[in-house]
Each structure stands twice: as C-alpha cells, then as structure tokens.
Design an enzyme around this catalytic site. Structure first.
Site, PDB file in Angstrom:
ATOM      1  N   LYS B  75       0.849  -1.200   0.000  1.00  0.00           N
ATOM      2  CA  LYS B  75       0.000   0.000   0.000  1.00  0.00           C
ATOM      3  C   LYS B  75       0.883   1.248   0.000  1.00  0.00           C
ATOM      4  O   LYS B  75       1.890   1.290   0.722  1.00  0.00           O
ATOM      5  CB  LYS B  75      -0.905  -0.034   1.236  1.00  0.00           C
ATOM      6  CG  LYS B  75      -1.953   1.061   1.306  1.00  0.00           C
ATOM      7  CD  LYS B  75      -2.830   0.877   2.550  1.00  0.00           C
ATOM      8  CE  LYS B  75      -3.953   1.891   2.631  1.00  0.00           C
ATOM      9  NZ  LYS B  75      -4.829   1.659   3.812  1.00  0.00           N
ATOM     10  N   SER B 150      -9.770   1.668   2.867  1.00  0.00           N
ATOM     11  CA  SER B 150      -8.889   2.449   2.025  1.00  0.00           C
ATOM     12  C   SER B 150      -7.840   1.627   1.270  1.00  0.00           C
ATOM     13  O   SER B 150      -7.259   2.136   0.324  1.00  0.00           O
ATOM     14  CB  SER B 150      -8.162   3.496   2.868  1.00  0.00           C
ATOM     15  OG  SER B 150      -7.274   2.879   3.767  1.00  0.00           O
ATOM     16  N   SER B 174      -9.857  -0.642   7.074  1.00  0.00           N
ATOM     17  CA  SER B 174      -9.267  -0.419   5.743  1.00  0.00           C
ATOM     18  C   SER B 174      -8.558  -1.615   5.128  1.00  0.00           C
ATOM     19  O   SER B 174      -8.223  -1.580   3.949  1.00  0.00           O
ATOM     20  CB  SER B 174      -8.295   0.760   5.786  1.00  0.00           C
ATOM     21  OG  SER B 174      -9.003   1.972   5.754  1.00  0.00           O
TER      22      SER B 174
END
Lengths: 95, 489
Positions: B75, B150, B174
């Site tokens: 990420k 997210s 997330s």
C-alpha cells in the site's frame, strides 16, 4: 448544539488550511450532519470512567540510547522543496 | 504449468515451487508483470511499479526462506526505500521514501520481494479508494464498482491475480472491508502486534498494518513474517514469536462463537444478512456452539471513531507543511501563507474535512465535550469486548453491511460512507484482532454477483485462533476458490 459553535472558517485557520468559499460552504453543511451524529455521545453516562488513550497497557517504554545508522544530511534533504548549502530554504520569518 | 498460470497461485503454492526450483524468482516477477500489464489498465490497483528494482532483489532472493522469492504488493502509505510513497495525495506527489518501514524490513528478511505500490484513499481516509487523488481502483468482480477502501488497490491487486499477497493498513476497517468487497482474506492484527514504524500515520492509536491474501494459510504465513516488537515503535509489543499456522487444520468443535444482538440492525443488505446467517449455521454444523451476546456500546462506535481518528489525524497531518518535504506553494507572501496554501493545494476534500473535524474536537471549549468523552466511551467499548470474550472464543459479524457499491454512489454523502464502517471500527477502538474472509456471493437486483465478507473478531493477541476458525470455514466451504471473471486476453 455543537454545530452552533462550529465556524468552519475559524477552524480552518487553526488547522492552517485556506478554504475556497465553495469548500467552506460544503464542509459547513456536511460536517453539521456529522456533528448531529456525533452528538449521540452525550447520551452515554461516562461518569467514573477513566479516559484511555491506549487500549493495550504499556508503561514506561525505554530503549538504550545508542547511535544507529540513519539519514545522511543529503538523505534528509532529498525531498526538500527548496534547499541550498545543506539547508532547507524557507521564507524569512524575522525582520 | 505455463508462466501465464503463475499469477493465480497462492503464496504457499508459489513458494513451494520456488523452493523446489521449478520456477525462478525472475520468472515469477516477469509473469506477474505481464499479468499486471494486461489487467491493471481496467482495474487500476497500482500507482507505481519498479520492475528493475524488483528484479535486482530477485537475483539475491533466498528461496529457502518462508516467503523466499515471493513478490508482495505494498500500500502506498508504507515506505519502501527509493520508491514513491504518495499516500495517494498530491501533497506527496513527488515524494520518494528514504528508508524502509519495519514491515518492509521484516518481509525482506523473510525473503519476500516488495513489488509495486498500490492505490488507496488519500492518507487512508475513506472506504472506497475514490478519495485517491491519483486514480480510481475498480472491483475485479464488477468494473463499475469500487474495490472498497482504504486499501482498495491492495485488495483489487490480490483479487485480480495481480499480486500474490499485499500489505494494507487498517485504522477503522481499511484492510478488512476492501478484502470483503473483493472476495479475499484480510486481517487486522491486535494493536501493537505489528510495527507502525515507516507507515504514514493517520490515527496512531488505531492504525495497524495487515496482510491481504487469497486464503487463510497465506494470511498466517504473512503474519509470521510481519509480527514482532520494534524498538522504533514504542507501542509495539515485544512478545515471543507466534507461529500463526500452528492451529490451521484444528477443528472448531466445542468452540463458542458469539453473535451480538446489536449487529442485527437496519441498513444491513438482505443478501449480506442471508450469507452471514448461513455462515453461522455452517459453524454450528461444524460443531461450534453459537452463543448470543451483547455489545451495548455498538451504536456509539462510529461517532467515537470519527472524533478520535480525526483528532489524531489533525495532529499527524500537521507535519505536511511544505517545509522539509511534500508540495510547497509558489511565491508565498510569508510563512503562514506558505503553510495554508501548500496544505490547501496539496490535500484533497476528504482529508481537509477530517483535519477540520479533528481540529474542532480538540479546540478549546470542545475538547471535553467531544475528545475526552469519546476516549471514555472507547474504554466502555473495550470493556464490552473483554466481557464478551469471557463467554465466547470469537465473534461473528458481517464485515461490511453492503457489498461493493457503484463508483460515485456514496461519494457526496460523507456521513453515509462513515456509517458503513459500523462492523469494523469497534475492533480498532478495542485494539483486538479481526479477520475478514469470503462467505459467498450477493445477487444484486441489477444482476451483479458480488463477494460478501464474514468478520471474525478475536481477543487481543488471539490471531492464531481466528486463523484456525477461518481456515476451518474456508476449507469446508471453498468460497475462496472462486475467482473474478477478469478474463486473460
């Protein structure tokens, strides 16, 4: 309730953000909805409850104060928006 | 097996082949790179990839290690030295990481190859990855829909076989929610289990890094590599190493699984309800005892979260001031103007909203009413879980009340988007661990077939138990074997 005291322009100033008029209008309305929801918290009886900043009990975390390899001055300046002579260049703050 | 088939492998399958030298790390990277080139223009999982750096790492990879030679997607709020770390924000558009996050150091020590930085909601603030300022990520099961957030890029990459496994971060769901929406496995570890050093802070008392994988075994393998105390993160826990795979294959007979009566609530999609109920019945048929329990503070969790998370974010994001790194506005009048305009130009709307909300709840006159009250209710939520885990070994709930929604459908209404985090947020507030895994498919009224996630919540540091329960479910249902219809071309 809360949103009566909420002035988006004032808070934006505290947060060092300048907002466009459109943003200010939009955020004022959207955050009023959020505050209406958050005001539910007043229903809860919290008398006698200790506020916990962390949920995992950790106390007095120490480590040895030893030198370790870290950034070189060049590395620390790698992402600087402006730099010269190994320094960050910023606007003048004192006359 | 042809190179085209490699990207569909799990971490465990791939590592076994690498170890037997049936395939080389270089061949794996090349095959993965081709898969990404083929499908990512439609999915949009990645923000950047550095094949040359990965190939260099591949040359040195020790395939005898637990993750030896396995590429892992990261990420883009986790620092990998020399790579961009944009947090999907314009304010870090040109930023390059100067050091590795501890989770990267640990993955590399286990032999893995960090490859590719994945899309996210800006600074991990959002539930759809639509708040990214650098691109849109679509759901591999239906390219009109979001991949969740997210960690939407990481989830979509794994679901679309563009990654064998990925790292995400989970502050209020997330990792778990995008895993649920894309039909894969995601774990939020116990707070402190995994180091946060080198992960761009959103809400420091809630953030944890967690893996996104194709199945439960891979999740356990990743956790073995990621866990452990770190002198660079004073909130990390220094504990003896746990083998997260040790309990895989143990049955669930006699385990007590709780369902909270507060989790039956309006707003949960009927298909999600149906599938989670079926999962509960399935656990009963496997010999688990189902116990109804109560988590009375559930309805306050979202409000508590949006006070505490935004308060912490407003402080954490103060560091983005245009001085030492990140975007700086042109021709500032003075220092204050530099701060205000650099931040206004660099941050997107959701980040600004949260900074303002967080600044307000910490401001003079409102601190007690909001921040301090929220901290106390957080303590009550934590106690709810402590009490419930005296009665049960784990809790079952949906991960998300709804399956993947169409891009643009919730974007204009922040509060509705926030409320969709109701099932995931309490685990972060209480610091406990939680696992999401696929539990079937929702048939929507417009003919879509979308994966639904089941959440298992466990006691602090009880990840191995959650993985045991998840593995028993997964192996006896096979939902994880279903892949999205993203055809090879």
């Amino acid at each position: 309730m809360a949103d009566q005291g909420f002035d988006v322009a004032y808070v934006a100033k505290l947060a060092r953000l300048c907002l466009s008029e459109e943003e200010a209008r939009l955020f004022q309305a959207q955050l009023a909805d959020v505050f209406a929801h958050v005001d539910k918290l007043r229903e809860v009886d919290v008398s006698g409850v200790e506020a916990a900043a962390h949920v995992v009990p950790l106390f007095n975390v120490y480590r040895e104060d030893e030198t370790r390899p870290w950034f070189t001055p060049e590395g620390a300046l790698e992402n600087a928006p402006r730099q010269a002579n190994g320094l960050f260049i910023v606007p003048k703050v004192v006359e | 097996m042809t190179p085209r088939d490699l990207p569909a492998l799990t971490v465990a399958e791939l590592q076994a082949m690498l170890r037997r030298r049936e395939v080389s790390p270089r061949e794996v990277l090349t095959a993965l790179h081709e898969r990404i080139a083929e499908v990512d223009p439609r999915v949009g999982a990645y923000l950047s990839r550095d094949l040359r750096d990965a190939l260099r790492r591949a040359e040195r990879a020790d395939v005898s290690l637990s993750l030896g030679g396995v590429p892992v997607a990261i990420k883009d709020n986790i620092n990998v030295a020399g790579q961009p770390c944009t947090c999907a924000s314009k304010i870090l558009g040109n930023y390059r990481a100067t050091y590795d996050a501890t989770v990267i150091t640990k993955l590399v020590a286990a032999g893995a190859i960090p490859f590719g930085k994945t899309n996210l909601d800006e600074f991990a603030m959002g539930s759809s990855t639509e708040n990214s300022s650098l691109g849109t990520t679509f759901n591999p099961w239906d390219l009109q829909r979001v991949a969740g957030g997210s960690s939407g890029g990481s989830a979509a990459a794994v679901a679309a076989d563009e990654a064998f496994a990925a790292l995400g971060s989970d502050t209020g769901g997330s990792v778990r929610q995008p895993a649920a929406l894309t039909g894969i496995v995601g774990l939020k570890p116990t707070y402190g289990r995994v180091s946060r050093f080198g992960v761009t802070a959103f809400a420091s008392s809630l953030d944890q890094v967690g893996p996104l994988t194709k199945n439960v075994r891979d999740c356990a393998l990743m956790m073995n590599a990621l866990s452990g105390g770190d002198v660079q993160d004073s909130t990390s826990l220094h504990l003896p190493a746990t083998d997260h795979t040790a309990q895989l294959g143990h049955d669930v007979r006699g385990l007590r699984l709780g369902i909270a009566k507060e989790h039956s609530r309006p707003g949960v999609d009927p298909e999600v309800q149906r599938l989670v109920r079926a999962a509960v019945d399935h656990f009963a048929s496997l010999g688990a005892e189902i116990v109804e329990v109560s988590l009375p503070q559930t309805e306050y969790a979202v409000a508590v979260y949006y006070v505490l998370a935004t308060a912490e974010a407003s402080a954490n994001l103060a560091r983005f001031d245009g001085i030492r790194y990140g975007h700086r506005t042109g021709n500032p009048r003075d220092l204050l103007d530099l701060y205000q305009r650099s931040r206004a130009e660099g941050f997107g709307p959701e980040v600004k909203r949260r900074i303002i909300l967080g600044t307000y709840v910490l401001s003079s006159g409102y601190y007690d009413a909001y921040y301090s009250t929220a901290l106390k209710i957080r303590e009550l939520i934590r106690r709810d879980f402590v009490r419930v885990f005296e009665q049960v070994d784990a809790l079952i709930s949906p991960t998300s009340p709804i399956p993947a929604f169409k891009a643009g459908d919730l974007g204009s209404d922040p509060l509705q988007m926030y409320l969709a985090d109701i099932f995931t947020i309490p685990a972060n507030l209480a610091g406990i661990c939680a696992l999401s895994l696929p539990c079937g498919f929702a048939e929507t009224s417009d003919g879509a077939r979308l994966p639904v996630g089941l959440q298992l919540l466990g006691r602090a540091l009880d990840e191995a138990r959650l993985l045991q329960i998840g593995y028993a479910y997964e192996q006896s249902t096979g939902w994880h074997m279903q892949r999205p219809p993203l055809a090879h071309r």
